[in-house]
Design a protein around this motif. Structure first.
Motif, PDB file in Angstrom:
ATOM      1  N   LEU A 170     -36.440 -14.145 -49.815  1.00 25.65           N
ATOM      2  CA  LEU A 170     -37.579 -15.412 -49.125  1.00 25.65           C
ATOM      3  C   LEU A 170     -38.740 -14.579 -49.098  1.00 25.65           C
ATOM      4  N   PRO A 211     -40.915 -13.694 -51.168  1.00 24.40           N
ATOM      5  CA  PRO A 211     -42.703 -14.482 -51.206  1.00 24.40           C
ATOM      6  C   PRO A 211     -43.142 -16.069 -50.558  1.00 24.40           C
ATOM      7  N   HIS A 212     -41.964 -16.333 -49.893  1.00 21.51           N
ATOM      8  CA  HIS A 212     -42.218 -17.260 -49.429  1.00 21.51           C
ATOM      9  C   HIS A 212     -43.073 -17.453 -48.047  1.00 21.51           C
ATOM     10  N   LEU A 213     -42.245 -15.515 -46.943  1.00 23.32           N
ATOM     11  CA  LEU A 213     -42.575 -15.175 -45.678  1.00 23.32           C
ATOM     12  C   LEU A 213     -44.636 -14.911 -45.815  1.00 23.32           C
ATOM     13  N   ALA A 266     -46.274 -15.449 -48.332  1.00 27.56           N
ATOM     14  CA  ALA A 266     -47.210 -16.906 -48.102  1.00 27.56           C
ATOM     15  C   ALA A 266     -47.262 -17.757 -47.043  1.00 27.56           C
ATOM     16  N   ILE A 267     -46.085 -17.744 -45.996  1.00 31.47           N
ATOM     17  CA  ILE A 267     -46.953 -18.506 -44.660  1.00 31.47           C
ATOM     18  C   ILE A 267     -47.586 -17.341 -43.611  1.00 31.47           C
ATOM     19  N   ASP A 297     -51.147 -17.482 -45.106  1.00 31.33           N
ATOM     20  CA  ASP A 297     -52.034 -18.932 -44.316  1.00 31.33           C
ATOM     21  C   ASP A 297     -52.259 -18.250 -42.940  1.00 31.33           C
ATOM     22  N   GLU A 346     -41.847 -26.088 -40.702  1.00 38.78           N
ATOM     23  CA  GLU A 346     -40.455 -24.509 -42.006  1.00 38.78           C
ATOM     24  C   GLU A 346     -38.975 -25.032 -40.434  1.00 38.78           C
ATOM     25  N   ARG A 381     -37.733 -28.070 -42.706  1.00 40.56           N
ATOM     26  CA  ARG A 381     -37.146 -27.696 -44.135  1.00 40.56           C
ATOM     27  C   ARG A 381     -36.015 -27.198 -44.235  1.00 40.56           C
ATOM     28  N   GLY A 392     -38.154 -15.683 -41.181  1.00 42.46           N
ATOM     29  CA  GLY A 392     -37.154 -15.257 -42.051  1.00 42.46           C
ATOM     30  C   GLY A 392     -35.796 -14.994 -41.519  1.00 42.46           C
ATOM     31  N   GLU A 445     -40.485  -8.798 -44.913  1.00 37.80           N
ATOM     32  CA  GLU A 445     -38.887  -8.431 -45.332  1.00 37.80           C
ATOM     33  C   GLU A 445     -38.264  -7.516 -44.752  1.00 37.80           C
TER      34      GLU A 445
END
Length: 395
Positions: free
Chosen positions: A21, A23-25, A27-28, A31, A52, A55, A123, A380
């Motif tokens: 998770l 890389p996605h977190l 990026a969030i 942002d 999110e 999703r 996450g 993470e």
């Protein structure tokens, strides 16, 4: 993640899920960092959170406490309700990091890491959604606005966010702890936060004829000096307390005694007795000015949030969970005179706030600083720590 493998090796499975998770977190987080929003303005951030959660197929409600979001993960068996809370708001600080994802909003910045917190809790939601069949109880994911003004928790609670909550878990990134480490304090770990506004009204006049006026600047100055004795002479030395005058304003030029002076102050305490004594003393000193300095004083004293008290019923299983996930990476620290409105949840259910190391190698960062740059690996690691704690507490 294979849920059936969790009982045999939860540390590995949670670690693998968090790593996937990450890389996605990140990026969030970036942002949100680039688009900071102040207290009760977090509509864009709340929209990202809601999207999110949708999703992830996690049921949720928006508009809780104006701009808060509340997600719900139902476990596979009956049990207690555990609330896990993250704050979302930014600060009125002009960012100076120069990062490629630095704030695009002039005068606003995530200088306290609430962008980190929001991404971390998303996450945790993703991991616990997969573990839901193994949980005995339910998890509330509390995305809270307006922590920096100490009003968001109360607003969410007024809208029902604490109803049915049996246990509460909070967390905060800590730049004074290196990434990969964790910390805690027992008992009262953060201070109660109170504040006061004082208007000292005199009688304006010419600076050449002070006898014909009543000088509120002299009276206000006496108050500033006297209020320093509240801690040193009225509160027990073993009861930490801080009284600070943060603003004093009065007058406009050289030769005019003004009509009034305004002061703003804050009071931080860890014990109820000290809190009561400080308020009584400040009110008394203001009243005393009227008798001794011929001024009129109007004081507005507000109690904001109580001390944040870590309850051993949550603290102990959380420490055990962090050690089970990572080993001996968590150490006991000291209480802080900072404040945190997660205390409002802790006042209603047994609670614990975990300190998550976010200090980057080679840096000496501090919260609320225009150049604050936490190590993003703490996202993470926070997901792992909080997910493991929830799994163990709802086993």
């Amino acid at each position: 993640m294979i849920a059936s493998d969790i009982p045999n090796d939860p540390a590995r499975r949670i670690r693998q899920a968090a790593e996937a998770l990450a890389p996605h977190l990140v990026a969030i987080r970036r942002d949100i960092h680039a688009h900071p929003e102040l207290a009760f303005e977090e509509t864009r951030t709340a929209g990202i959170v809601a999207a999110e959660l949708a999703r992830l197929a996690i049921p949720h409600r928006t508009g809780i406490g104006r701009t808060g979001v509340l997600g719900v993960i139902e476990g596979g068996r009956p049990g207690p309700t555990l609330a896990i809370r993250a704050d979302m708001d930014a600060l009125p600080i002009a960012e100076e990091t120069g990062l490629p994802f630095a704030s695009t909003v002039p005068g606003k910045m995530h200088a306290c890491g609430h962008d980190i917190h929001t991404a971390t809790l998303l996450g945790v939601g993703a991991v616990l959604k997969e573990l839901a069949p193994m949980l005995a109880g339910r998890v509330l994911l509390v995305f809270q606005p307006a922590e920096e003004v100490l009003e968001g928790a109360a607003a969410m609670i007024a809208d029902g966010a604490a109803e049915g909550v049996d246990l509460a878990l909070g967390f905060h990134n800590q730049p004074d702890l290196p990434v990969g480490s964790f910390g805690y304090a027992r008992g009262a770990c953060l201070a109660a936060a109170d504040r006061f506004d004082l208007v000292v009204r005199g009688k304006s006049g010419h600076a050449a004829h002070p006898y014909a006026a009543v000088d509120p600047i002299v009276a206000a100055s006496a108050f500033v000096a006297q209020v320093q004795t509240v801690v040193s002479r009225e509160i027990k030395p073993i009861h930490p307390a801080v009284v600070t005058i943060g603003m004093i304003e009065g007058g406009a030029t050289y030769n005019i005694i003004p009509e009034r002076v305004r002061l703003k102050g804050s009071v931080r305490t860890l014990h109820a007795e000290a809190r009561d004594r400080a308020e009584a003393a400040i009110r008394r000193l203001a009243t005393g000015l009227e008798a001794t300095m011929r001024v009129q004083c109007a004081i507005d004293y507000q109690r904001k949030v109580p001390p944040l008290v870590n309850d051993d019923r949550v603290l102990e299983p959380a420490l055990a969970a962090v050690r089970a996930q990572f080993g001996e990476v968590i150490e006991e620290g000291e209480p802080s005179m900072g404040s945190e409105d997660f205390a409002e949840f802790a006042a209603r259910a047994p609670a614990f706030q975990l300190r998550i190391g976010s200090g980057a190698p080679g840096r000496d960062d501090r919260l609320h600083n225009a150049n604050y740059q936490p190590d993003e690996r703490c996202i993470e690691l926070g997901v792992q720590a909080l997910s493991r704690t929830a799994l163990e507490m709802l086993a």
